[in-house]
Design a protein around this motif. Structure first.
Motif, PDB file in Angstrom:
ATOM      1  N   GLU A  72      36.809  20.104 -29.216  1.00  0.00           N
ATOM      2  CA  GLU A  72      36.594  20.817 -30.466  1.00  0.00           C
ATOM      3  C   GLU A  72      35.858  19.962 -31.482  1.00  0.00           C
ATOM      4  N   LYS A  73      36.061  18.649 -31.418  1.00  0.00           N
ATOM      5  CA  LYS A  73      35.421  17.748 -32.366  1.00  0.00           C
ATOM      6  C   LYS A  73      34.116  17.164 -31.825  1.00  0.00           C
ATOM      7  N   GLY A  74      33.741  17.567 -30.625  1.00  0.00           N
ATOM      8  CA  GLY A  74      32.466  17.132 -30.069  1.00  0.00           C
ATOM      9  C   GLY A  74      32.433  15.668 -29.696  1.00  0.00           C
ATOM     10  N   VAL A  75      33.570  15.107 -29.272  1.00  0.00           N
ATOM     11  CA  VAL A  75      33.659  13.673 -28.987  1.00  0.00           C
ATOM     12  C   VAL A  75      33.867  13.451 -27.489  1.00  0.00           C
ATOM     13  N   PRO A  76      33.025  12.638 -26.832  1.00  0.00           N
ATOM     14  CA  PRO A  76      33.190  12.341 -25.405  1.00  0.00           C
ATOM     15  C   PRO A  76      34.279  11.301 -25.188  1.00  0.00           C
ATOM     16  N   ALA A  77      34.755  11.207 -23.945  1.00  0.00           N
ATOM     17  CA  ALA A  77      35.816  10.253 -23.626  1.00  0.00           C
ATOM     18  C   ALA A  77      35.932  10.094 -22.118  1.00  0.00           C
ATOM     19  N   ILE A  78      36.637   9.019 -21.719  1.00  0.00           N
ATOM     20  CA  ILE A  78      37.017   8.825 -20.321  1.00  0.00           C
ATOM     21  C   ILE A  78      38.520   9.024 -20.213  1.00  0.00           C
ATOM     22  N   PHE A  79      38.953   9.853 -19.266  1.00  0.00           N
ATOM     23  CA  PHE A  79      40.366  10.011 -18.968  1.00  0.00           C
ATOM     24  C   PHE A  79      40.663   9.248 -17.676  1.00  0.00           C
ATOM     25  N   PHE A  80      41.434   8.165 -17.789  1.00  0.00           N
ATOM     26  CA  PHE A  80      41.813   7.369 -16.626  1.00  0.00           C
ATOM     27  C   PHE A  80      43.092   7.951 -16.019  1.00  0.00           C
ATOM     28  N   VAL A  81      43.005   8.373 -14.755  1.00  0.00           N
ATOM     29  CA  VAL A  81      44.103   9.127 -14.155  1.00  0.00           C
ATOM     30  C   VAL A  81      44.876   8.296 -13.133  1.00  0.00           C
ATOM     31  N   ASN A  82      46.133   8.672 -12.944  1.00  0.00           N
ATOM     32  CA  ASN A  82      46.996   8.107 -11.904  1.00  0.00           C
ATOM     33  C   ASN A  82      47.278   9.165 -10.853  1.00  0.00           C
ATOM     34  N   GLY A  83      47.329   8.728  -9.598  1.00  0.00           N
ATOM     35  CA  GLY A  83      47.542   9.660  -8.503  1.00  0.00           C
ATOM     36  C   GLY A  83      48.887  10.348  -8.514  1.00  0.00           C
ATOM     37  N   HIS A  84      49.919   9.688  -9.052  1.00  0.00           N
ATOM     38  CA  HIS A  84      51.237  10.323  -9.015  1.00  0.00           C
ATOM     39  C   HIS A  84      51.347  11.505  -9.982  1.00  0.00           C
ATOM     40  N   PHE A  85      50.348  11.692 -10.851  1.00  0.00           N
ATOM     41  CA  PHE A  85      50.316  12.887 -11.699  1.00  0.00           C
ATOM     42  C   PHE A  85      49.532  14.025 -11.053  1.00  0.00           C
ATOM     43  N   LEU A  86      49.041  13.792  -9.842  1.00  0.00           N
ATOM     44  CA  LEU A  86      48.195  14.778  -9.172  1.00  0.00           C
ATOM     45  C   LEU A  86      48.831  15.283  -7.882  1.00  0.00           C
ATOM     46  N   GLN A  87      50.147  15.234  -7.817  1.00  0.00           N
ATOM     47  CA  GLN A  87      50.847  15.611  -6.596  1.00  0.00           C
ATOM     48  C   GLN A  87      51.303  17.067  -6.588  1.00  0.00           C
ATOM     49  N   ASP A  88      51.095  17.773  -7.699  1.00  0.00           N
ATOM     50  CA  ASP A  88      51.430  19.207  -7.722  1.00  0.00           C
ATOM     51  C   ASP A  88      50.245  19.990  -8.269  1.00  0.00           C
ATOM     52  N   GLU A  89      50.328  21.304  -8.154  1.00  0.00           N
ATOM     53  CA  GLU A  89      49.201  22.153  -8.557  1.00  0.00           C
ATOM     54  C   GLU A  89      48.946  22.076 -10.065  1.00  0.00           C
ATOM     55  N   GLU A  90      50.004  21.935 -10.848  1.00  0.00           N
ATOM     56  CA  GLU A  90      49.815  21.860 -12.296  1.00  0.00           C
ATOM     57  C   GLU A  90      48.984  20.640 -12.669  1.00  0.00           C
ATOM     58  N   GLY A  91      49.326  19.488 -12.102  1.00  0.00           N
ATOM     59  CA  GLY A  91      48.562  18.281 -12.392  1.00  0.00           C
ATOM     60  C   GLY A  91      47.117  18.402 -11.948  1.00  0.00           C
ATOM     61  N   LYS A  92      46.909  18.955 -10.776  1.00  0.00           N
ATOM     62  CA  LYS A  92      45.544  19.136 -10.271  1.00  0.00           C
ATOM     63  C   LYS A  92      44.750  20.093 -11.157  1.00  0.00           C
ATOM     64  N   ASN A  93      45.395  21.175 -11.565  1.00  0.00           N
ATOM     65  CA  ASN A  93      44.711  22.142 -12.427  1.00  0.00           C
ATOM     66  C   ASN A  93      44.363  21.545 -13.783  1.00  0.00           C
ATOM     67  N   HIS A  94      45.276  20.730 -14.331  1.00  0.00           N
ATOM     68  CA  HIS A  94      45.001  20.086 -15.613  1.00  0.00           C
ATOM     69  C   HIS A  94      43.819  19.129 -15.499  1.00  0.00           C
ATOM     70  N   LEU A  95      43.782  18.368 -14.415  1.00  0.00           N
ATOM     71  CA  LEU A  95      42.667  17.448 -14.219  1.00  0.00           C
ATOM     72  C   LEU A  95      41.355  18.209 -14.087  1.00  0.00           C
ATOM     73  N   LYS A  96      41.374  19.279 -13.323  1.00  0.00           N
ATOM     74  CA  LYS A  96      40.140  20.071 -13.128  1.00  0.00           C
ATOM     75  C   LYS A  96      39.671  20.650 -14.460  1.00  0.00           C
ATOM     76  N   GLU A  97      40.601  21.103 -15.285  1.00  0.00           N
ATOM     77  CA  GLU A  97      40.219  21.672 -16.577  1.00  0.00           C
ATOM     78  C   GLU A  97      39.618  20.597 -17.484  1.00  0.00           C
ATOM     79  N   ILE A  98      40.202  19.411 -17.487  1.00  0.00           N
ATOM     80  CA  ILE A  98      39.660  18.305 -18.281  1.00  0.00           C
ATOM     81  C   ILE A  98      38.249  17.967 -17.807  1.00  0.00           C
ATOM     82  N   TYR A  99      38.083  17.893 -16.494  1.00  0.00           N
ATOM     83  CA  TYR A  99      36.765  17.601 -15.925  1.00  0.00           C
ATOM     84  C   TYR A  99      35.757  18.688 -16.278  1.00  0.00           C
TER      85      TYR A  99
END
Length: 282
Positions: free
Chosen positions: A117-144
Motif C-alpha cells: 500500500e505504501k509502495g515500498v519494496p522488501a525482501i521476506f526471508f522465509v523458514n521452511g518450517h513455516f511452509l509445512q501446511d497449506e496456509e503457510g504456502k498460500n501466504h508465501l505465494k500471496e507475498i510473492y
C-alpha cells in the motif's frame, strides 16, 4: 405620395433587419462562449473525479511518492557493514533496504500488504518450517505475487556452526526447492540464522549463485523495543542509520504495528527504498 410610401417601407424594412441581426448575432455568441467555458470546467472536474475514483477503486495501488526508488541504479552488498551501495562510485544513495525475517509466520502477510500500500519494496526471508501446511504456502505465494523478493533463511532456523557440511547444504538447498515449488522461482538472497555463516554455507551459496547478506542494524528482538512506538523511534533515529542501510525486522506483532510509522519516518527524512531486483551478486 408614392415616394413617401416607398421611403417609409424602406425604412421599416431596414429597422426590422437590424433587430433581427441583434437577436441572432450577439446573444447566441455570448451564450456559446459561456457554454464553452462551462463545458471546459465540467470536463476538468470530470477528469479530476475520474482520477480520484481510479485511486479509490485500486486499494493495493502504491501511494504516489517522489523517487521511492531509483530504478537506474545497481547495487552490491558491502560485507564490511552489510550496507547496500551503488556499483558506480559517486552515485547518491540516500536509500535503505527493508528486510523481514522469519516469514511467513504470523504477521508477514499483513506486513506485505502494508508495504504494498505504501509502495515500498522488501525482501521476506522465509523458514521452511513455516511452509509445512497449506496456509503457510498460500501466504508465501500471496507475498510473492504482490511483487516481493523471497529470501532463504534455512529450513529450520538452525545455527549453521552447529551442523555438518551436509546438513548445511540441506538447510539451504531444500528450502530453495520448496520455495521454487510454491512460487516458481528459487531465492536469490540468503540470510543465515543469527547472522552466523560458515565456510560450508558460503560454498553452497557460491554454487547456487546466491547473494549472502546479514544486516546493518535491527532492534525488534530486544525487550525494550518490543513495542511499536519505541521500535519506530529507534529504527528511524538510531545513530547506526547510514545511506544504504540494510534494515532487519522480524515477523512480530509489535513490528507489524510499527512498520507503517517506520516507513513514514524514513520518507520524512528524505530516504528512498532499494528494490531487491537492483542488487547484483558481488
Amino acid at each position: 405620395m408614392k415616394f413617401f410610401l416607398v421611403f417609409t417601407v424602406t425604412v421599416m424594412m431596414m429597422f426590422a433587419a437590424a433587430c433581427t441581426a441583434d437577436n441572432t448575432g450577439v446573444e447566441p455568441n455570448d451564450s456559446n462562449e459561456s457554454a464553452n467555458v462551462s463545458d471546459e470546467q465540467a470536463g476538468s472536474k470530470t477528469t479530476e473525479t475520474d482520477k480520484e475514483k481510479e485511486n479509490e477503486e485500486e486499494p493495493g495501488r502504491p501511494e504516489k511518492e517522489e523517487a521511492i526508488t531509483d530504478e537506474e541504479l545497481r547495487y552490491t552488498v558491502r560485507e564490511s557493514d552489510w550496507t547496500v551501495q551503488p556499483v558506480e562510485e559517486g552515485k547518491e544513495n540516500q536509500n535503505v533496504l527493508i528486510t523481514i525475517d522469519d516469514a511467513p509466520d504470523t504477521y508477514s502477510l499483513q506486513m506485505a500488504h502494508t508495504l504494498k500500500e505504501k509502495g515500498v519494496p522488501a525482501i521476506f526471508f522465509v523458514n521452511g518450517h513455516f511452509l509445512q501446511d497449506e496456509e503457510g504456502k498460500n501466504h508465501l505465494k500471496e507475498i510473492y505475487d504482490m511483487g516481493f523478493a523471497i529470501g532463504n533463511h534455512t529450513m529450520n532456523h538452525v545455527s549453521l556452526n552447529n551442523v555438518s557440511a551436509e546438513e548445511t547444504r540441506q538447510e539451504i538447498e531444500q528450502l530453495n526447492d520448496l520455495v521454487e515449488n510454491i512460487t516458481g522461482e528459487k531465492p536469490v538472497f540468503f540470510r543465515a540464522p543469527f547472522g552466523i555463516n560458515t565456510d560450508e554455507s558460503k560454498a553452497v551459496l557460491e554454487e547456487n549463485e546466491m547473494i549472502w547478506m546479514n544486516w546493518t542494524y535491527g532492534y525488534d528482538w530486544e525487550e525494550e523495543y518490543m513495542e511499536a512506538d519505541a521500535l519506530t523511534n529507534i529504527m528511524v533515529n538510531t545513530d547506526l542509520l547510514v545511506h544504504g542501510a540494510n534494515l532487519l525486522m522480524h515477523d512480530r506483532e509489535w513490528t507489524k504495528e510499527a512498520l507503517p510509522h517506520i516507513i513514514d519516518g524514513f520518507k520524512e527524512k528524505g530516504y528512498g527504498f532499494i528494490h531487491p531486483d537492483q542488487i547484483d551478486i558481488n
